[in-house]
Every structure is written in structure tokens, then in C-alpha cells.
Design a protein around this motif. Structure first.
Motif, PDB file in Angstrom:
ATOM      1  N   SER A 170       0.619  -1.340   0.116  1.00 18.17           N
ATOM      2  CA  SER A 170      -0.245   0.090  -0.055  1.00 18.17           C
ATOM      3  C   SER A 170       0.260   1.035  -0.243  1.00 18.17           C
ATOM      4  O   SER A 170       0.257   2.252  -0.112  1.00 18.17           O
ATOM      5  N   ASP A 171       1.741   0.945   0.333  1.00 19.45           N
ATOM      6  CA  ASP A 171       3.019   2.385  -0.060  1.00 19.45           C
ATOM      7  C   ASP A 171       3.729   1.532  -0.747  1.00 19.45           C
ATOM      8  O   ASP A 171       4.110   1.461  -2.236  1.00 19.45           O
ATOM      9  N   ASP A 172       5.150   1.605  -0.415  1.00 19.07           N
ATOM     10  CA  ASP A 172       6.984   1.686  -1.297  1.00 19.07           C
ATOM     11  C   ASP A 172       6.632   0.022  -1.210  1.00 19.07           C
ATOM     12  O   ASP A 172       6.841  -0.376  -0.489  1.00 19.07           O
ATOM     13  N   ASP A 215       1.122   1.466  -4.620  1.00 20.56           N
ATOM     14  CA  ASP A 215       0.785   2.638  -4.180  1.00 20.56           C
ATOM     15  C   ASP A 215       1.072   3.794  -4.017  1.00 20.56           C
ATOM     16  O   ASP A 215       1.294   4.774  -5.037  1.00 20.56           O
ATOM     17  N   GLY A 216       2.453   3.431  -3.331  1.00 19.03           N
ATOM     18  CA  GLY A 216       3.700   4.794  -3.413  1.00 19.03           C
ATOM     19  C   GLY A 216       4.838   4.299  -4.422  1.00 19.03           C
ATOM     20  O   GLY A 216       4.563   3.805  -5.202  1.00 19.03           O
ATOM     21  N   PRO A 257       2.689   3.228  -9.181  1.00 18.10           N
ATOM     22  CA  PRO A 257       1.364   3.758  -8.414  1.00 18.10           C
ATOM     23  C   PRO A 257       0.893   4.625  -9.261  1.00 18.10           C
ATOM     24  O   PRO A 257       1.954   4.833 -10.821  1.00 18.10           O
ATOM     25  N   THR A 258      -0.472   5.386  -9.708  1.00 21.29           N
ATOM     26  CA  THR A 258      -1.123   5.971 -10.127  1.00 21.29           C
ATOM     27  C   THR A 258      -0.528   7.936  -9.769  1.00 21.29           C
ATOM     28  O   THR A 258      -1.411   8.411 -11.021  1.00 21.29           O
ATOM     29  N   SER A 259      -0.722   8.290  -8.429  1.00 23.09           N
ATOM     30  CA  SER A 259      -0.535   9.308  -7.943  1.00 23.09           C
ATOM     31  C   SER A 259       1.451   9.782  -8.996  1.00 23.09           C
ATOM     32  O   SER A 259       2.100   9.503  -9.016  1.00 23.09           O
ATOM     33  N   ASN A 307       4.395  10.164  -7.015  1.00 23.61           N
ATOM     34  CA  ASN A 307       5.366   8.813  -6.702  1.00 23.61           C
ATOM     35  C   ASN A 307       5.459   8.329  -7.947  1.00 23.61           C
ATOM     36  O   ASN A 307       5.433   8.642  -8.277  1.00 23.61           O
ATOM     37  N   GLY A 342       4.244   3.265 -14.465  1.00 23.64           N
ATOM     38  CA  GLY A 342       3.157   3.840 -13.053  1.00 23.64           C
ATOM     39  C   GLY A 342       3.818   5.408 -13.410  1.00 23.64           C
ATOM     40  O   GLY A 342       2.961   5.743 -14.558  1.00 23.64           O
TER      41      GLY A 342
END
Length: 170
Positions: free
Chosen positions: A16-18, A52-53, A74-76, A79, A99
Motif C-alpha cells: 500500500s506504500d513503497d 501504491d507508493g 503508482p497512479t499518483s 510517487n 507508473g
């Protein structure tokens, strides 16, 4: 002081992060400065990272000498599929990392094995291909989420060559 994360074999990392993160928590370096002695090494295995990260994150250096790595980053735009503060040295193996495009990086340009980055957006489920100037596929994968600016590397990549990519799919 040397801080290392060594990957010699692997399968799947979902985070959920890196996905993978090499850092020295005792370092006094600023967030964007490379941490001397921090190294993430990938020397073998087949590794798929979905994060996600940042997909692969090193606050120092990354060295890849073997194995196959696919990063569903990620899609953000805050990141990246690959995020390193030092160098990313490729001497072997196969890499496809996709990403968001906001912080997109490929392996370092002075690596013995070159990498290519293309500007293409692909939806989840699309087949992503990175090709060299001869039309040889450098890397291919099915995107598990929307990606932009995928980077690929293997022994067929050549620095500075024209390259193409596609994100054809559903």
C-alpha cells in the motif's frame, strides 16, 4: 555505515506504500539527497512489484545485475515506479517499470546495460511494449493499472536510439 537490501530471488510484492525501500533511518541527509552507503541490489529471481507508493525506492543507489523485474507502480504523480536518489546501475537482467509520469525515472544513463523510457499512457489491461530502433521488443507486460512513461531495460537496449512504445488494450 553501509545499509543494504539484497534481492536474489522473489516472486510477488504487493504494498500500500513503497514496494521495496532501501533507506538508512539514522541518516541525516535531506529527503532528496542520496544516502551514502545505502544500496538496493537485485541479482536474480523473477520479481513483480505492485505498489501504491514508489515501486522500487532507494534513498541511495540501486544495482541490478540479473533477474526479471516488473514494477506496476503508482497512479499518483507524487510517487514513481522507480525512485532513487543516487544512481541506478544496470549490468544485467530485464526490467519493465511503469507508473505515473510525475516522477518517472529509468536506470542511470551511464549504466553498462542501457534502458529506454517512452511516453505512452496505457490503461489497466493494456499490453505495454517498449521496442528499440530495430523493432526488437525490449520489454512487454500487461498493465495491471493505468501507467505512463514506462521504462525498460535488457541486453537489447541501446542508449540514444529511437524507440517506440505502445499501450494497446481493452
Amino acid at each position: 555505515r553501509r545499509m543494504s537490501l539484497l534481492i536474489q530471488n522473489g516472486r510477488i510484492v504487493t504494498a500500500s506504500d513503497d514496494g521495496l525501500n532501501a533507506t538508512d533511518s539514522a541518516s541525516t541527509a535531506s529527503d532528496m539527497a542520496a544516502q551514502d552507503g545505502t544500496l538496493l541490489t537485485i541479482s536474480g529471481g523473477e520479481l513483480t512489484v505492485t505498489a501504491d507508493g514508489d515501486g522500487i525506492d532507494s534513498n541511495g543507489d540501486v544495482a541490478m545485475s540479473g533477474g526479471t523485474v516488473v514494477v506496476n507502480g503508482p497512479t499518483s504523480n507524487g510517487n514513481a515506479a522507480l525512485d532513487y536518489n543516487g544512481t541506478f546501475t544496470m549490468t544485467g537482467g530485464s526490467l519493465l517499470a511503469g507508473g505515473s509520469s510525475g516522477m518517472a525515472q529509468a536506470a542511470s544513463t551511464d549504466s553498462a546495460q542501457k534502458s529506454l523510457m517512452i511516453s505512452v499512457t496505457a490503461a489497466a489491461g493494456a499490453t505495454v511494449e517498449v521496442k528499440n530502433s530495430a523493432g526488437t521488443t525490449i520489454a512487454t507486460d500487461t498493465a495491471t493499472r493505468q501507467i505512463s512513461s514506462p521504462a525498460g531495460s535488457n541486453d537489447q537496449a541501446e542508449q540514444g536510439e529511437p524507440r517506440t512504445g505502445s499501450g494497446a488494450g481493452p
